[in-house]
Design a protein around this motif. Structure first.
Motif, PDB file in Angstrom:
ATOM      1  N   GLU A  41       0.840  -1.189   0.000  1.00 57.69           N
ATOM      2  CA  GLU A  41       0.000   0.000   0.000  1.00 57.69           C
ATOM      3  C   GLU A  41       0.882   1.248   0.000  1.00 57.69           C
ATOM      4  N   GLU A  42       0.382   2.315  -0.605  1.00 58.42           N
ATOM      5  CA  GLU A  42       1.188   3.519  -0.756  1.00 58.42           C
ATOM      6  C   GLU A  42       1.200   4.377   0.506  1.00 58.42           C
ATOM      7  N   ASN A  43       0.035   4.663   1.073  1.00 55.89           N
ATOM      8  CA  ASN A  43      -0.046   5.545   2.238  1.00 55.89           C
ATOM      9  C   ASN A  43       0.279   4.760   3.502  1.00 55.89           C
ATOM     10  N   LEU A  44       1.571   4.470   3.686  1.00 61.55           N
ATOM     11  CA  LEU A  44       1.972   3.612   4.798  1.00 61.55           C
ATOM     12  C   LEU A  44       1.609   4.212   6.147  1.00 61.55           C
ATOM     13  N   GLU A  45       1.841   5.511   6.314  1.00 63.93           N
ATOM     14  CA  GLU A  45       1.592   6.135   7.603  1.00 63.93           C
ATOM     15  C   GLU A  45       0.130   6.041   8.011  1.00 63.93           C
ATOM     16  N   GLU A  46      -0.774   6.075   7.023  1.00 64.43           N
ATOM     17  CA  GLU A  46      -2.197   6.050   7.320  1.00 64.43           C
ATOM     18  C   GLU A  46      -2.732   4.633   7.472  1.00 64.43           C
ATOM     19  N   ASN A  47      -1.967   3.639   7.092  1.00 65.88           N
ATOM     20  CA  ASN A  47      -2.469   2.262   7.094  1.00 65.88           C
ATOM     21  C   ASN A  47      -1.661   1.336   7.993  1.00 65.88           C
ATOM     22  N   LYS A  48      -1.002   1.893   8.976  1.00 65.09           N
ATOM     23  CA  LYS A  48      -0.299   1.058   9.936  1.00 65.09           C
ATOM     24  C   LYS A  48      -1.304   0.197  10.696  1.00 65.09           C
ATOM     25  N   SER A  49      -0.868  -0.987  11.086  1.00 60.77           N
ATOM     26  CA  SER A  49      -1.709  -1.881  11.864  1.00 60.77           C
ATOM     27  C   SER A  49      -0.923  -2.388  13.062  1.00 60.77           C
ATOM     28  N   PHE A  50      -1.657  -2.921  14.044  1.00 64.60           N
ATOM     29  CA  PHE A  50      -1.040  -3.394  15.274  1.00 64.60           C
ATOM     30  C   PHE A  50      -1.278  -4.892  15.429  1.00 64.60           C
ATOM     31  N   PHE A  51      -0.230  -5.588  15.876  1.00 62.52           N
ATOM     32  CA  PHE A  51      -0.285  -7.039  16.012  1.00 62.52           C
ATOM     33  C   PHE A  51       0.232  -7.466  17.385  1.00 62.52           C
ATOM     34  N   ILE A  52      -0.348  -8.530  17.907  1.00 61.87           N
ATOM     35  CA  ILE A  52       0.125  -9.119  19.160  1.00 61.87           C
ATOM     36  C   ILE A  52       1.082 -10.247  18.811  1.00 61.87           C
ATOM     37  N   VAL A  53       2.317 -10.156  19.319  1.00 65.11           N
ATOM     38  CA  VAL A  53       3.343 -11.157  19.020  1.00 65.11           C
ATOM     39  C   VAL A  53       3.921 -11.697  20.333  1.00 65.11           C
ATOM     40  N   PRO A  54       3.641 -12.952  20.685  1.00 65.54           N
ATOM     41  CA  PRO A  54       4.238 -13.541  21.887  1.00 65.54           C
ATOM     42  C   PRO A  54       5.748 -13.670  21.747  1.00 65.54           C
ATOM     43  N   ARG A  55       6.448 -13.666  22.852  1.00 61.17           N
ATOM     44  CA  ARG A  55       7.903 -13.698  22.863  1.00 61.17           C
ATOM     45  C   ARG A  55       8.463 -14.947  22.190  1.00 61.17           C
ATOM     46  N   ASP A  56       7.784 -16.091  22.352  1.00 64.82           N
ATOM     47  CA  ASP A  56       8.308 -17.353  21.836  1.00 64.82           C
ATOM     48  C   ASP A  56       7.909 -17.623  20.387  1.00 64.82           C
ATOM     49  N   THR A  57       7.387 -16.612  19.671  1.00 67.70           N
ATOM     50  CA  THR A  57       6.989 -16.801  18.280  1.00 67.70           C
ATOM     51  C   THR A  57       8.211 -17.041  17.404  1.00 67.70           C
ATOM     52  N   SER A  58       8.115 -18.038  16.547  1.00 64.44           N
ATOM     53  CA  SER A  58       9.215 -18.344  15.633  1.00 64.44           C
ATOM     54  C   SER A  58       9.465 -17.172  14.680  1.00 64.44           C
ATOM     55  N   GLY A  59      10.717 -16.783  14.531  1.00 68.37           N
ATOM     56  CA  GLY A  59      11.072 -15.659  13.667  1.00 68.37           C
ATOM     57  C   GLY A  59      11.291 -14.367  14.410  1.00 68.37           C
ATOM     58  N   LEU A  60      10.968 -14.343  15.719  1.00 67.99           N
ATOM     59  CA  LEU A  60      11.212 -13.158  16.539  1.00 67.99           C
ATOM     60  C   LEU A  60      12.544 -13.316  17.265  1.00 67.99           C
ATOM     61  N   LYS A  61      13.440 -12.372  17.076  1.00 66.79           N
ATOM     62  CA  LYS A  61      14.757 -12.413  17.704  1.00 66.79           C
ATOM     63  C   LYS A  61      14.962 -11.160  18.538  1.00 66.79           C
ATOM     64  N   ILE A  62      15.447 -11.350  19.753  1.00 68.69           N
ATOM     65  CA  ILE A  62      15.703 -10.241  20.662  1.00 68.69           C
ATOM     66  C   ILE A  62      17.195 -10.192  20.947  1.00 68.69           C
ATOM     67  N   ALA A  63      17.812  -9.040  20.713  1.00 65.28           N
ATOM     68  CA  ALA A  63      19.257  -8.911  20.906  1.00 65.28           C
ATOM     69  C   ALA A  63      19.568  -7.623  21.634  1.00 65.28           C
ATOM     70  N   GLU A  64      20.287  -7.695  22.751  1.00 70.12           N
ATOM     71  CA  GLU A  64      20.664  -6.508  23.499  1.00 70.12           C
ATOM     72  C   GLU A  64      21.675  -5.700  22.684  1.00 70.12           C
ATOM     73  N   PRO A  65      21.504  -4.362  22.611  1.00 72.28           N
ATOM     74  CA  PRO A  65      22.437  -3.540  21.825  1.00 72.28           C
ATOM     75  C   PRO A  65      23.833  -3.604  22.406  1.00 72.28           C
ATOM     76  N   PRO A  66      24.870  -3.556  21.549  1.00 72.81           N
ATOM     77  CA  PRO A  66      26.248  -3.607  22.041  1.00 72.81           C
ATOM     78  C   PRO A  66      26.595  -2.408  22.895  1.00 72.81           C
ATOM     79  N   ASP A  67      27.434  -2.629  23.898  1.00 65.63           N
ATOM     80  CA  ASP A  67      27.822  -1.574  24.826  1.00 65.63           C
ATOM     81  C   ASP A  67      29.270  -1.169  24.544  1.00 65.63           C
ATOM     82  N   ASN A  68      29.455  -0.233  23.644  1.00 65.94           N
ATOM     83  CA  ASN A  68      30.802   0.243  23.347  1.00 65.94           C
ATOM     84  C   ASN A  68      30.729   1.687  22.854  1.00 65.94           C
ATOM     85  N   GLU A  69      31.884   2.302  22.640  1.00 68.41           N
ATOM     86  CA  GLU A  69      31.920   3.717  22.286  1.00 68.41           C
ATOM     87  C   GLU A  69      31.275   3.994  20.935  1.00 68.41           C
TER      88      GLU A  69
END
Length: 265
Positions: A41-69
């Protein structure tokens, strides 16, 4: 862009792709509400949608940001946060929320609710500082007994508990008022911006709690191998960001003047 998240319907599932570099409480959350853009769709800002995603869903990866300068700018992203990635993340069709992005932003309580969520996250920082100091005072010995048994330290512990309890109570009160706007109409509560009051009071209380907690550690509180110095740093970020600085109190003062003042001659 790095934080663009998209969705498309495939084989009776929603498939989410994309990433976001910093999500508050991502390391601890068991459930995510994800805002995504439709792929075709073209008007992305106007057509955003919201989804519920459980933590253990396949394809979801959580990574803490690196702590360096190189990634020092991440220091503004205080608290328990991390980056998330969606790689062909499939969720059921009924995990899409029945509200559009435009409807959410148009909701009269959207801003106040978002402010209260941030205040609740801030309160968690204060509780972490309190718990850390409380545990430390039970193992640090001075004068032949654990320092928690000394009156001076006991008063500090009590002061922290009182401030956190009051902040928690006001956040709950402001949240209730956001859910029951009719309470303002019948004068059951004042018409002041309770979400702002809760946010400001919590920021100030948490900052005071972290400073008291640091006092409980004594000289050890400034050591980088102790967590308390980081709590103090984060509490100052909350205190001087968003709606918690001194200027944020001026609209409250103006409302009080309007309520109580008289028109100029």
């Amino acid at each position: 862009p790095q934080n663009l998240i998209t969705y498309i319907e495939k084989n009776e599932h929603w498939v989410i792709e994309g990433s976001h570099p910093n999500i508050s409480n991502a390391l601890a959350a068991e459930l995510f509400i994800v805002m995504a853009n439709p792929v075709k769709e073209e008007n992305l800002e106007e057509n955003k949608s919201f989804f519920i995603v459980p933590r253990d869903t396949s394809g979801l990866k959580i990574a803490e940001p690196p702590d360096n300068e190189e990634h020092s700018a991440v220091s503004w992203r205080h608290g328990c946060n991390a980056g998330i990635e969606f790689n062909s993340c499939k969720i059921p069709l009924n995990h899409k929320l029945n509200i559009s992005h435009k409807e959410l932003l148009a909701h009269t309580t959207y801003g106040s609710r978002a402010t209260l969520i941030n205040a609740a996250i801030n309160l968690g920082l204060g509780r972490a500082a309190f718990d850390t100091a409380f545990d430390y005072t039970q193992i640090r010995r001075q004068g032949g007994r654990n320092i928690i048994e000394h009156q001076a330290i006991g008063k500090m512990i009590a002061d922290m508990a009182i401030k956190l309890e009051l902040a928690s109570t006001y956040i709950y009160k402001a949240a209730w008022i956001a859910d029951h706007p009719e309470a303002e109409d019948d004068a059951s509560v004042s018409q002041l911006p309770h979400h702002m009051i809760a946010s400001i009071f919590t920021a100030e209380a948490v900052n005071e709690v972290t400073l008291i907690a640091a006092e409980c550690f004594g000289a050890m509180g400034v050591m980088r191998d102790m967590p308390i110095q980081n709590y103090v740093n984060d509490s100052f970020m909350f205190l001087h960001s968003d709606m918690n600085d001194m200027a944020s109190k001026l609209p409250i003062a103006e409302m009080l003047i309007k309520f109580q003042g008289t028109e100029a001659a």
